[in-house]
Motif scaffolding. Structure first.
Motif, PDB file in Angstrom:
ATOM      1  N   LEU A 151      -9.625  13.214  16.394  1.00 18.34           N
ATOM      2  CA  LEU A 151     -10.777  13.637  15.778  1.00 18.34           C
ATOM      3  C   LEU A 151     -10.625  15.118  15.225  1.00 18.34           C
ATOM      4  N   THR A 152     -10.174  15.844  16.003  1.00 18.69           N
ATOM      5  CA  THR A 152      -9.604  17.113  15.875  1.00 18.69           C
ATOM      6  C   THR A 152      -8.721  17.133  14.875  1.00 18.69           C
ATOM      7  N   LEU A 153      -7.667  16.490  14.723  1.00 16.83           N
ATOM      8  CA  LEU A 153      -6.625  16.076  13.784  1.00 16.83           C
ATOM      9  C   LEU A 153      -7.388  15.792  12.193  1.00 16.83           C
ATOM     10  N   GLU A 211     -14.376   9.453  14.577  1.00 19.44           N
ATOM     11  CA  GLU A 211     -15.157   9.453  15.912  1.00 19.44           C
ATOM     12  C   GLU A 211     -15.043   8.265  16.568  1.00 19.44           C
ATOM     13  N   ALA A 212     -14.829   6.990  15.733  1.00 22.63           N
ATOM     14  CA  ALA A 212     -14.594   5.490  16.411  1.00 22.63           C
ATOM     15  C   ALA A 212     -13.478   5.440  17.094  1.00 22.63           C
ATOM     16  N   SER A 213     -12.378   6.554  16.757  1.00 25.68           N
ATOM     17  CA  SER A 213     -11.206   6.208  17.277  1.00 25.68           C
ATOM     18  C   SER A 213     -11.271   6.598  19.041  1.00 25.68           C
ATOM     19  N   ASP A 214     -12.310   7.139  19.336  1.00 26.86           N
ATOM     20  CA  ASP A 214     -12.715   7.713  20.605  1.00 26.86           C
ATOM     21  C   ASP A 214     -11.460   8.471  21.222  1.00 26.86           C
ATOM     22  N   ILE A 251      -5.766   6.284  11.898  1.00 29.02           N
ATOM     23  CA  ILE A 251      -6.974   6.562  12.874  1.00 29.02           C
ATOM     24  C   ILE A 251      -7.888   5.330  12.590  1.00 29.02           C
ATOM     25  N   ALA A 252      -7.998   4.682  11.579  1.00 26.51           N
ATOM     26  CA  ALA A 252      -8.854   3.456  11.281  1.00 26.51           C
ATOM     27  C   ALA A 252      -8.234   2.276  12.300  1.00 26.51           C
ATOM     28  N   ARG A 253      -6.999   2.283  12.574  1.00 28.70           N
ATOM     29  CA  ARG A 253      -6.313   1.283  13.542  1.00 28.70           C
ATOM     30  C   ARG A 253      -6.783   1.590  14.806  1.00 28.70           C
ATOM     31  N   GLU A 254      -6.756   2.701  15.442  1.00 25.29           N
ATOM     32  CA  GLU A 254      -7.095   3.192  16.463  1.00 25.29           C
ATOM     33  C   GLU A 254      -8.821   2.826  16.657  1.00 25.29           C
ATOM     34  N   ALA A 255      -9.567   3.076  15.716  1.00 23.02           N
ATOM     35  CA  ALA A 255     -11.177   2.854  15.521  1.00 23.02           C
ATOM     36  C   ALA A 255     -11.345   1.519  15.949  1.00 23.02           C
TER      37      ALA A 255
END
Length: 228
Positions: A159-161, A151-154, A106-110
């Motif tokens: 986000l739901t996960l 949230e920053a992953s957009d 998730i941080a990578r996507e953010a």
């Protein structure tokens, strides 16, 4: 003070109103039951039924030994109960392994998709965590920091996960955590680790963001279990 006549009013609506009027945002901790009972004029039994109803609706979540917290209110009815039940069946070690598998990605996507607003939310949570005067305040801001990364992953699915993962984490029986101080010390290891995650995301470096989150969660796991 408990007022018998108030029992005829809708306790769930009154509790919702208290949360709304009190400005309790997502992650905010509600007062103890004793205070809520006096404030709302409800018996403890009636109050607990109202709390149960709001928990089923995904408005609040409760953790034994920590207190009652406000969610973002978007969880579908019945979903929170299922997540809580899953958490009760999961060991803390398995919970941390799940976080290590999911949150670095998730941080990578953010790092690819973060907006200016989510970056500001991240920094605000970091600053407030460092200024926390109690462990409860710190944990609230720590929770908000990790949510701001999601949230920053957009990505609504990610986000739901994360939200579901977080609901399960809250329900896991972590046992008694002994704190040697009343609040985090200035050299608390999570502070520079959070800084590194935020810096990598702000710097649009997906690999660094992944590694920074992995290192942070690994550090937390080692403090708890000695290994990951």
């Amino acid at each position: 003070m408990f007022d018998p006549e108030s029992e005829t009013l809708d306790p769930v609506a009154r509790l919702r109103g208290f949360i709304h009027d009190g400005g309790y945002a997502s992650g905010g901790k509600l007062p103890p039951e004793r205070h809520l009972s006096d404030e709302l004029g409800l018996s403890r039994a009636t109050l607990r039924k109202a709390l149960d109803a709001l928990e089923r609706d995904g408005v609040i979540w409760r953790h034994v030994g920590k207190g009652t917290f406000v969610t973002d209110g978007t969880a579908p009815k019945g979903k929170t109960g299922a997540m809580v039940e899953l958490g009760r069946q999961l060991t803390p070690f398995r919970m941390m392994r799940a976080r290590l598998a999911i949150e670095p990605a998730i941080a990578r996507e953010a790092a690819v998709n973060a907006s200016g607003e989510t970056l500001r939310k991240m920094q605000r949570a970091i600053d407030r965590a460092k200024a926390a005067t109690t462990w409860n305040e710190y944990e609230t801001q720590d929770d908000l920091f990790h949510r701001s990364v999601a949230e920053a992953s957009d990505n609504l699915l990610l986000l739901t996960l994360f939200e579901q993962l977080n609901e399960v984490r809250r329900a896991v029986a972590w046992g008694s955590v002994t704190r040697e101080t009343s609040h985090p010390s200035p050299d608390h290891s999570s502070f520079p680790e959070h800084d590194a995650i935020a810096a990598a995301i702000a710097g649009r470096d997906p690999h660094a963001a992944y590694e920074a989150m992995r290192k942070h969660l690994g550090s937390v796991a080692r403090r708890l279990f000695g290994e990951v």
